[in-house]
Write a protein that holds these residues in place. Structure first.
Motif, PDB file in Angstrom:
ATOM      1  N   THR A  43      35.704 -57.474 -36.764  1.00 20.51           N
ATOM      2  CA  THR A  43      34.814 -57.220 -35.634  1.00 20.51           C
ATOM      3  C   THR A  43      35.357 -56.097 -34.773  1.00 20.51           C
ATOM      4  OG1 THR A  43      34.271 -59.590 -35.577  1.00 20.51           O
ATOM      5  CG2 THR A  43      33.644 -58.273 -33.654  1.00 20.51           C
ATOM      6  N   ASP A  44      34.496 -55.181 -34.389  1.00 15.86           N
ATOM      7  CA  ASP A  44      34.831 -54.125 -33.435  1.00 15.86           C
ATOM      8  C   ASP A  44      34.797 -54.757 -32.040  1.00 15.86           C
ATOM      9  OD1 ASP A  44      35.130 -51.891 -31.904  1.00 15.86           O
ATOM     10  OD2 ASP A  44      33.434 -50.806 -32.742  1.00 15.86           O
ATOM     11  N   VAL A  45      35.958 -54.897 -31.404  1.00 13.02           N
ATOM     12  CA  VAL A  45      36.048 -55.591 -30.118  1.00 13.02           C
ATOM     13  C   VAL A  45      35.547 -54.679 -29.007  1.00 13.02           C
ATOM     14  CG1 VAL A  45      37.572 -56.692 -28.448  1.00 13.02           C
ATOM     15  CG2 VAL A  45      37.971 -56.997 -30.897  1.00 13.02           C
ATOM     16  N   THR A  46      34.461 -55.070 -28.375  1.00 14.04           N
ATOM     17  CA  THR A  46      33.888 -54.275 -27.287  1.00 14.04           C
ATOM     18  C   THR A  46      33.612 -55.106 -26.048  1.00 14.04           C
ATOM     19  OG1 THR A  46      31.660 -54.668 -28.164  1.00 14.04           O
ATOM     20  CG2 THR A  46      32.787 -52.658 -28.880  1.00 14.04           C
ATOM     21  N   ASP A  47      33.808 -56.427 -26.146  1.00 10.33           N
ATOM     22  CA  ASP A  47      33.451 -57.320 -25.055  1.00 10.33           C
ATOM     23  C   ASP A  47      34.671 -58.062 -24.533  1.00 10.33           C
ATOM     24  OD1 ASP A  47      32.341 -59.737 -23.629  1.00 10.33           O
ATOM     25  OD2 ASP A  47      30.464 -58.804 -24.243  1.00 10.33           O
ATOM     26  N   MET A  48      34.702 -58.303 -23.249  1.00  7.34           N
ATOM     27  CA  MET A  48      35.822 -58.981 -22.610  1.00  7.34           C
ATOM     28  C   MET A  48      36.061 -60.376 -23.197  1.00  7.34           C
ATOM     29  SD  MET A  48      36.338 -59.666 -18.514  1.00  7.34           S
ATOM     30  CE  MET A  48      35.892 -57.985 -18.129  1.00  7.34           C
ATOM     31  N   LYS A  49      35.020 -61.015 -23.686  1.00 10.67           N
ATOM     32  CA  LYS A  49      35.180 -62.377 -24.210  1.00 10.67           C
ATOM     33  C   LYS A  49      36.053 -62.421 -25.453  1.00 10.67           C
ATOM     34  CE  LYS A  49      30.926 -62.234 -26.982  1.00 10.67           C
ATOM     35  NZ  LYS A  49      31.621 -62.110 -28.274  1.00 10.67           N
ATOM     36  N   ASP A  50      36.209 -61.276 -26.118  1.00 11.10           N
ATOM     37  CA  ASP A  50      37.030 -61.223 -27.332  1.00 11.10           C
ATOM     38  C   ASP A  50      38.517 -61.022 -27.023  1.00 11.10           C
ATOM     39  OD1 ASP A  50      34.931 -61.501 -29.192  1.00 11.10           O
ATOM     40  OD2 ASP A  50      34.364 -59.410 -28.872  1.00 11.10           O
ATOM     41  N   TYR A  51      38.854 -60.956 -25.735  1.00 15.82           N
ATOM     42  CA  TYR A  51      40.246 -60.726 -25.364  1.00 15.82           C
ATOM     43  C   TYR A  51      41.126 -61.928 -25.723  1.00 15.82           C
ATOM     44  CZ  TYR A  51      44.332 -59.719 -22.514  1.00 15.82           C
ATOM     45  OH  TYR A  51      45.606 -59.501 -22.091  1.00 15.82           O
ATOM     46  N   LEU A  52      40.611 -63.136 -25.543  1.00 15.16           N
ATOM     47  CA  LEU A  52      41.407 -64.338 -25.826  1.00 15.16           C
ATOM     48  C   LEU A  52      41.820 -64.433 -27.296  1.00 15.16           C
ATOM     49  CD1 LEU A  52      39.817 -67.088 -23.545  1.00 15.16           C
ATOM     50  CD2 LEU A  52      42.021 -65.944 -23.295  1.00 15.16           C
ATOM     51  N   PRO A  53      40.933 -64.149 -28.255  1.00 10.17           N
ATOM     52  CA  PRO A  53      41.379 -64.135 -29.656  1.00 10.17           C
ATOM     53  C   PRO A  53      42.476 -63.106 -29.917  1.00 10.17           C
ATOM     54  CG  PRO A  53      38.995 -64.271 -29.567  1.00 10.17           C
ATOM     55  CD  PRO A  53      39.458 -64.038 -28.162  1.00 10.17           C
ATOM     56  N   LEU A  54      42.430 -61.955 -29.230  1.00  2.45           N
ATOM     57  CA  LEU A  54      43.495 -60.958 -29.385  1.00  2.45           C
ATOM     58  C   LEU A  54      44.827 -61.526 -28.919  1.00  2.45           C
ATOM     59  CD1 LEU A  54      41.670 -57.757 -28.036  1.00  2.45           C
ATOM     60  CD2 LEU A  54      42.134 -58.329 -30.424  1.00  2.45           C
ATOM     61  N   MET A  55      44.798 -62.210 -27.789  1.00  2.83           N
ATOM     62  CA  MET A  55      46.021 -62.826 -27.268  1.00  2.83           C
ATOM     63  C   MET A  55      46.533 -63.899 -28.220  1.00  2.83           C
ATOM     64  SD  MET A  55      47.328 -61.588 -24.530  1.00  2.83           S
ATOM     65  CE  MET A  55      48.337 -62.939 -23.982  1.00  2.83           C
ATOM     66  N   GLN A  56      45.616 -64.646 -28.820  1.00  3.82           N
ATOM     67  CA  GLN A  56      45.995 -65.693 -29.770  1.00  3.82           C
ATOM     68  C   GLN A  56      46.744 -65.099 -30.962  1.00  3.82           C
ATOM     69  OE1 GLN A  56      42.721 -68.285 -30.813  1.00  3.82           O
ATOM     70  NE2 GLN A  56      43.776 -69.081 -32.631  1.00  3.82           N
ATOM     71  N   PHE A  85      39.027 -44.762 -28.739  1.00  4.71           N
ATOM     72  CA  PHE A  85      39.921 -45.912 -28.810  1.00  4.71           C
ATOM     73  C   PHE A  85      39.152 -47.112 -29.360  1.00  4.71           C
ATOM     74  CE2 PHE A  85      41.782 -49.764 -27.097  1.00  4.71           C
ATOM     75  CZ  PHE A  85      43.135 -49.573 -27.294  1.00  4.71           C
ATOM     76  N   LYS A  86      39.742 -47.792 -30.343  1.00 10.81           N
ATOM     77  CA  LYS A  86      39.076 -48.918 -30.992  1.00 10.81           C
ATOM     78  C   LYS A  86      40.045 -50.080 -31.162  1.00 10.81           C
ATOM     79  CE  LYS A  86      34.944 -47.273 -32.450  1.00 10.81           C
ATOM     80  NZ  LYS A  86      33.641 -47.967 -32.276  1.00 10.81           N
ATOM     81  N   ILE A  87      39.510 -51.289 -31.112  1.00 14.55           N
ATOM     82  CA  ILE A  87      40.274 -52.492 -31.457  1.00 14.55           C
ATOM     83  C   ILE A  87      39.441 -53.277 -32.466  1.00 14.55           C
ATOM     84  CG2 ILE A  87      41.391 -54.596 -30.644  1.00 14.55           C
ATOM     85  CD1 ILE A  87      41.327 -53.371 -27.820  1.00 14.55           C
ATOM     86  N   TYR A  88      40.065 -53.610 -33.591  1.00 13.40           N
ATOM     87  CA  TYR A  88      39.387 -54.410 -34.610  1.00 13.40           C
ATOM     88  C   TYR A  88      40.089 -55.761 -34.733  1.00 13.40           C
ATOM     89  CZ  TYR A  88      36.900 -50.186 -36.086  1.00 13.40           C
ATOM     90  OH  TYR A  88      36.105 -49.070 -36.119  1.00 13.40           O
ATOM     91  N   LEU A  89      39.297 -56.811 -34.641  1.00 13.33           N
ATOM     92  CA  LEU A  89      39.795 -58.184 -34.759  1.00 13.33           C
ATOM     93  C   LEU A  89      39.462 -58.718 -36.151  1.00 13.33           C
ATOM     94  CD1 LEU A  89      40.938 -60.850 -33.455  1.00 13.33           C
ATOM     95  CD2 LEU A  89      38.560 -61.354 -32.810  1.00 13.33           C
ATOM     96  N   PHE A  90      40.442 -59.324 -36.819  1.00 12.77           N
ATOM     97  CA  PHE A  90      40.266 -59.931 -38.135  1.00 12.77           C
ATOM     98  C   PHE A  90      40.249 -61.446 -37.971  1.00 12.77           C
ATOM     99  CE2 PHE A  90      41.791 -55.764 -38.831  1.00 12.77           C
ATOM    100  CZ  PHE A  90      41.480 -55.367 -40.120  1.00 12.77           C
ATOM    101  N   GLU A  91      39.251 -62.086 -38.564  1.00 10.01           N
ATOM    102  CA  GLU A  91      39.158 -63.544 -38.524  1.00 10.01           C
ATOM    103  C   GLU A  91      38.942 -64.066 -39.942  1.00 10.01           C
ATOM    104  OE1 GLU A  91      37.013 -64.937 -34.571  1.00 10.01           O
ATOM    105  OE2 GLU A  91      35.969 -63.213 -35.449  1.00 10.01           O
ATOM    106  N   ARG A  92      39.652 -65.121 -40.282  1.00 10.10           N
ATOM    107  CA  ARG A  92      39.484 -65.779 -41.579  1.00 10.10           C
ATOM    108  C   ARG A  92      38.977 -67.185 -41.333  1.00 10.10           C
ATOM    109  NH1 ARG A  92      44.575 -66.728 -43.367  1.00 10.10           N
ATOM    110  NH2 ARG A  92      44.902 -64.483 -43.555  1.00 10.10           N
ATOM    111  N   ASP A  93      37.803 -67.472 -41.857  1.00  8.82           N
ATOM    112  CA  ASP A  93      37.153 -68.767 -41.599  1.00  8.82           C
ATOM    113  C   ASP A  93      37.082 -69.045 -40.100  1.00  8.82           C
ATOM    114  OD1 ASP A  93      36.872 -69.274 -44.343  1.00  8.82           O
ATOM    115  OD2 ASP A  93      38.905 -70.084 -44.467  1.00  8.82           O
ATOM    116  N   ASP A  94      36.725 -67.998 -39.340  1.00 10.02           N
ATOM    117  CA  ASP A  94      36.534 -68.052 -37.882  1.00 10.02           C
ATOM    118  C   ASP A  94      37.831 -68.257 -37.095  1.00 10.02           C
ATOM    119  OD1 ASP A  94      33.748 -67.679 -38.083  1.00 10.02           O
ATOM    120  OD2 ASP A  94      33.456 -69.817 -38.487  1.00 10.02           O
ATOM    121  N   ILE A  95      38.984 -68.117 -37.743  1.00  8.09           N
ATOM    122  CA  ILE A  95      40.273 -68.223 -37.046  1.00  8.09           C
ATOM    123  C   ILE A  95      40.874 -66.817 -36.922  1.00  8.09           C
ATOM    124  CG2 ILE A  95      42.616 -69.164 -37.129  1.00  8.09           C
ATOM    125  CD1 ILE A  95      41.484 -71.515 -38.725  1.00  8.09           C
ATOM    126  N   PRO A  96      41.208 -66.358 -35.703  1.00  7.15           N
ATOM    127  CA  PRO A  96      41.799 -65.019 -35.539  1.00  7.15           C
ATOM    128  C   PRO A  96      43.128 -64.910 -36.279  1.00  7.15           C
ATOM    129  CG  PRO A  96      41.073 -65.919 -33.427  1.00  7.15           C
ATOM    130  CD  PRO A  96      41.018 -67.055 -34.413  1.00  7.15           C
TER     131      PRO A  96
END
Length: 286
Positions: A43-56, A85-96
């Motif tokens: 996922t291309d992280v563009t929203d503040m709500k995706d910050y918590l998975p990044l921290m995880q 500037f881009k941030i990409y989040l990887f999730e496997r079976d919905d787990i960051p």
């Protein structure tokens, strides 16, 4: 600091803190046998709500040198100021499981490079996914560059290595300003119970010079500067402020640091759990 001249700042008590490695490669040079599995979503992280998975991801990262600035606004500010500037989040079976942050830089009229600013993964499968994902930029990117604080396993993902794989020649430097405050901020292993003595030389900050006693117990350190000492001189470690800086930030363990000197290392200081050698990296974002 990032110095204009390492030798100049070394005279003032600063010392190198990083042993960084630079890798430069074409996306097409990444082996094709590394693939994104069907259970992994990027996922291309563009929203503040995706910050918590990044921290995880950062908190559970297998590459523990990775750090994330703990402020949501920092992510947004970087994105607005650094066009590309881009941030990409990887999730496997919905787990960051991983993320990469990067930016694009145009070189010439038709070429564009990618600079990876940070990379974190919670397991090796997630690391495989990152490199498989990067290969997808083959048609758009001429070169990918990545700086890592240690010589991490990257070569296995590449078909060949060229001469741009090298040690970073511009490491950041560190300087201890206050001995007592510095040691009191360190969290030691709760199991450690040690009494250490060292004699320090600091040619710039005279308050740091002298004989110091460290009492380590229950994970904390009590620091006391002594006027004199009755302990055996063989139990006192002689250090400069530069050497102490490298020991405390994990650049090198004591035995490696002093192996070419005539300094005798007391047995108490040889416990590698006291000051472990660990990768150190200072990310330069702007």
């Amino acid at each position: 600091l990032w110095p204009f001249d390492h030798e100049f700042y070394r005279k003032y008590g600063f010392e190198n803190g990083e042993k960084a490695i630079s890798y430069n490669f074409k996306p097409s040079n990444i082996k094709s046998d590394f693939k994104l599995d069907d259970n992994t979503k990027v996922t291309d992280v563009t929203d503040m709500k995706d910050y918590l998975p990044l921290m995880q991801v950062a908190m559970n990262a297998k590459n523990k040198y990775t750090r994330v600035i703990g402020d949501v606004d920092a992510w947004l500010l970087r994105g607005e100021l650094q066009g590309g500037f881009k941030i990409y989040l990887f999730e496997r079976d919905d787990i960051p499981t991983a993320y990469i942050s990067l930016k694009f830089k145009k070189v010439g009229e038709w070429e564009q490079n990618m600079q990876i600013l940070d990379i974190a993964y919670t397991d090796i499968q997630a690391k495989h996914s990152i490199f498989a994902f990067l290969r997808n930029f083959e048609a758009d990117i001429s070169k990918i560059s990545i700086n890592l604080p240690i010589q991490e396993e990257v070569e296995r993902y590449l078909q060949s290595i060229d001469d741009t794989h090298k040690f970073n020649t511009w490491p950041s430097m560190f300087r201890i300003l206050d001995i007592k405050k510095c040691f009191e901020q360190i969290d030691f292993l709760p199991s450690l119970n040690e009494e250490l003595y060292f004699q320090l030389e600091d040619k710039i900050i005279s308050e740091n010079s002298g004989i110091w006693k460290l009492t380590i117990e229950n994970g904390k350190c009590n620091v006391l500067k002594l006027e004199s000492i009755s302990a055996d001189k063989d139990n006192i470690l002689d250090l400069t402020i530069n050497q102490l800086s490298q020991i405390l930030i994990g650049h090198s363990n004591i035995e490696k640091l002093l192996e070419h000197s005539n300094v005798q290392i007391p047995e108490q200081w040889k416990n590698k759990d006291l000051f472990p050698e660990m990768p150190c990296s200072v990310m330069l974002w702007f």
